[in-house]
Design a protein around this motif. Structure first.
Motif, mmCIF file in Angstrom:
data_model
loop_
_atom_site.group_PDB
_atom_site.id
_atom_site.type_symbol
_atom_site.label_atom_id
_atom_site.label_comp_id
_atom_site.label_asym_id
_atom_site.label_seq_id
_atom_site.Cartn_x
_atom_site.Cartn_y
_atom_site.Cartn_z
ATOM 1 N N SER A 170 -27.963 43.272 -17.050
ATOM 2 C CA SER A 170 -26.566 43.697 -16.956
ATOM 3 C C SER A 170 -25.813 43.333 -18.231
ATOM 4 O O SER A 170 -26.345 42.712 -19.140
ATOM 5 C CB SER A 170 -25.898 43.034 -15.758
ATOM 6 N N GLN A 171 -24.562 43.705 -18.272
ATOM 7 C CA GLN A 171 -23.680 43.307 -19.369
ATOM 8 C C GLN A 171 -22.758 42.168 -18.946
ATOM 9 O O GLN A 171 -21.741 41.924 -19.578
ATOM 10 C CB GLN A 171 -22.858 44.510 -19.829
ATOM 11 N N ARG A 212 -27.298 46.993 -19.402
ATOM 12 C CA ARG A 212 -27.213 46.762 -20.844
ATOM 13 C C ARG A 212 -27.681 48.011 -21.593
ATOM 14 O O ARG A 212 -28.670 48.634 -21.241
ATOM 15 C CB ARG A 212 -28.073 45.564 -21.233
ATOM 16 N N SER A 229 -21.586 38.621 -18.778
ATOM 17 C CA SER A 229 -21.771 37.388 -19.552
ATOM 18 C C SER A 229 -20.914 36.253 -19.002
ATOM 19 O O SER A 229 -21.109 35.094 -19.372
ATOM 20 C CB SER A 229 -21.401 37.621 -21.015
#
Length: 370
Positions: A52-53, A276, A55
């Motif tokens: 995934s993105q 991502r 963070s």
């Protein structure tokens, strides 16, 4: 947000159709199984965070099943893994669902030391006969003891789940029961109408005529009575089923209703995130394998147990934004809508619909400048 599903329970409640599995083994087998489950939860969390993105994690929710059957060491290990692969701010909300049995109560302080800072207590009701009917393995006294201990550990950060519309329940008895609970609870209440789910024991009992549930008019009256009592006690309704006072809104659930990205880890978990490399332009709906043993084999082999992936098109994403956002009393602010639909305002999208115009005329929908 990140949710972790612990699939095991000691028994199945008569009304529950969730993805849960009753543990049949002995204590030694349970310890071995927990070590396997812990390792797989850690590995899948790591994999999905990398895919995934995401963070930064603002909330973590341990659900199930009965996640309070897991050891505090498992909770601590999973949180440690998350902190290695994403930023967990100091004020991250970490919620654990708790079955209020004596064993569960005795471990609350250990869970707190492991990193849990919010408890969701499955009180369900304060009527012992109804608790037995629902298949719960705690008493009303156990529930109140769990609530008191959770409030001691996490004052202002304890939620209770309550069910209304139970077999044989009257509006008057519900009003008395909820009043008793509100005198003792903390600052968050989740209120659920009993749903008869096909395939459950309770559904079969009602269908055979062995039990009867209140009619729609009575359950509607129970809901309105509850809203009045909660409002009088200082609670503000912020979603269809959720009420909070002193700002104790659930950060985690609010993320769902505001259509934010979230990752689901564990058997049967669901996710919504932008993979991502997608540049944040597309979002996937993911579902993990249901069966724990099969899920663990897939995690060991592939790093995750994703059974189904579906890329949401623009219409599907906007439908989710609408359906989830309209659950909240704040509705869908124009600014949030434009984050998902920058080419058309709410007014432009909605006002061309005859169905929407009818809802506006009947006062069932409000479209303003907020």
């Amino acid at each position: 947000s990140l949710s972790l599903q612990w699939p095991y329970c000691l028994r199945r409640c008569t009304y529950c159709n969730f993805n849960k599995y009753v543990w049949r083994g002995g204590s030694e087998d349970l310890r071995g199984s927990e070590e396997d489950m812990r390792g797989c939860l850690q590995r899948e969390a790591e994999t999905l965070l990398q895919l995934s993105q995401v963070s930064r994690i603002t909330s973590v929710f341990f659900g199930g099943g009965t996640p309070s059957l897991a050891s505090p060491a498992t909770i601590a290990a999973v949180l440690e893994t998350l902190a290695k692969h994403a930023h967990l701010p100091g004020n991250v909300e970490v919620t654990l669902e708790v079955n209020p049995t004596p064993v569960g109560v005795a471990r609350l302080s250990e869970f707190h030391r492991a990193g849990v800072n919010r408890f969701s207590i499955g009180v369900q009701c304060l009527n012992d006969a109804d608790l037995q009917l629902l298949g719960r393995d705690h008493s009303s006294q156990h529930a109140l003891q769990a609530l008191a201990e959770a409030r001691r550990l996490c004052p202002g950060r304890v939620s209770v789940d309550v069910i209304f519309g139970r077999p044989g329940q009257s509006v008057l008895s519900w009003e008395s029961e909820l009043g008793r609970l509100l005198a003792l609870c903390d600052d968050h209440v989740s209120l659920y109408q009993l749903t008869l789910e096909r395939g459950t024991a309770l559904f079969s009992q009602v269908r055979r005529g062995e039990l009867s549930v209140p009619g729609e008019d009575d359950t509607a009256r129970m809901y309105e009575v509850a809203r009045g009592l909660l409002g009088h006690a200082g609670f503000r309704q912020y979603e269809v089923s959720n009420f909070a006072r002193n700002g104790a809104i659930s950060v985690h659930n609010q993320g769902y209703w505001r259509a934010r990205q979230y990752i689901g880890v564990g058997p049967g978990a669901h996710s919504r995130f932008s993979p991502r490399g997608a540049g944040g332009q597309r979002r996937e709906a993911r579902t993990q394998t249901l069966e724990p043993e099969v899920w663990m084999r897939e995690v060991r082999r592939c790093g995750h147990g994703t059974r189904r992936r579906l890329e949401l098109d623009t219409l599907e994403l906007l439908e989710e934004v609408l359906v989830m956002g309209l659950r909240m009393t704040e509705g869908i602010p124009h600014e949030r809508w434009l984050q998902f639909c920058p080419w058309g305002s709410l007014g432009e999208v909605m006002e061309g619909s005859s169905e929407v115009r009818e809802l506006l005329e009947r006062g069932l929908l409000i479209l303003d400048r907020r």
